[in-house]
Write an enzyme that holds these catalytic residues in place. Sequence first.
Site, short mmCIF file in Angstrom:
data_model
loop_
_atom_site.label_atom_id
_atom_site.label_comp_id
_atom_site.label_asym_id
_atom_site.label_seq_id
_atom_site.Cartn_x
_atom_site.Cartn_y
_atom_site.Cartn_z
N GLU A 18 0.87 -1.17 0.00
CA GLU A 18 0.00 0.00 0.00
C GLU A 18 0.92 1.23 0.00
O GLU A 18 1.61 1.49 0.98
CB GLU A 18 -0.88 -0.04 1.24
CG GLU A 18 -1.88 1.07 1.36
CD GLU A 18 -2.68 0.96 2.66
OE1 GLU A 18 -3.14 2.00 3.13
OE2 GLU A 18 -2.82 -0.17 3.20
N ASP A 73 -5.23 10.73 8.75
CA ASP A 73 -4.00 10.06 9.17
C ASP A 73 -3.54 10.54 10.54
O ASP A 73 -3.74 11.69 10.92
CB ASP A 73 -2.88 10.29 8.16
CG ASP A 73 -3.15 9.62 6.83
OD1 ASP A 73 -3.58 8.46 6.85
OD2 ASP A 73 -2.96 10.27 5.79
#
Length: 274
Positions: free
Chosen positions: A55, A66
């Site tokens: 990823e 995030d």
Amino acid sequence: MNELVALGKAGAAVRKANAEGRGALVGYLPAGFPTYDGALDGLKALVDGGADVLELGLPYSDPVMDGVTIQRATEVALAAGLRTRDVLSTVEKIAAYSDVPVLVMTYWNPIERYGVDRFAADLAGVGGAGLITPDLIPDEAAEWVVAADEHDLDKVFLVSPSSTDERIAMTTAACRGFVYATAVMGVTGARDKPSALAEPLVTRVKAATEVPVGVGLGISNGDQAAGVAAFADAVIVGAALVNALGDGGPAAVRALTEDLAEGVRREPSAAAGR
């Protein structure tokens, strides 16, 4: 159509691991961190350590979903001048290094700015497997779905503990590759212990789809990976690998990946009833 082909590159890799009686390991690193070449070395260490799917983060200036670790890493990459074309060239080099599928994890704004069909064509052209799109929901993804299908790319959408059964059914129907179950409410990041919300969420998702289910919930070691692999098809690890790369370089990434890969291969995953 062959079932594995229908699942896409990432889904086929996950099901191959499941057929071996284990969970698949999906490892995340952002492009351009700590440098362009440093990210390449980290990704190669992921491959060599036993990751089944890669990823690759596309750094973005407003990474609201995030945690601090990934935010700081993407800030480093952007400050060094990383651009979308550099992310694509990273995909190309890793695809040439290994046949492990490479998914790009990206917020949607950079793809819109680049051009949706143009990005899909360019990603397929460099050997990318598809996209994970954390802030794009299927209801608003018509342009991406068309482009992805045209270029044979995986479409990984997210579900969470707050998703209704109706939302889960709609989201999983749009996925190709795997379904990304975010079992922690809030931003990403490594945690001391897995969330109790993970297994019930996976149970709900599996009731709605045959597409593999990957779980991301702050996993940071092999013991945690083993626990999640007992009920999920794939174990997704991000912040812990970013920390390893920043603190100890590719050698640390490989060591952590080997620990995680050993974890998803432990006996509980064979009895998970996938």
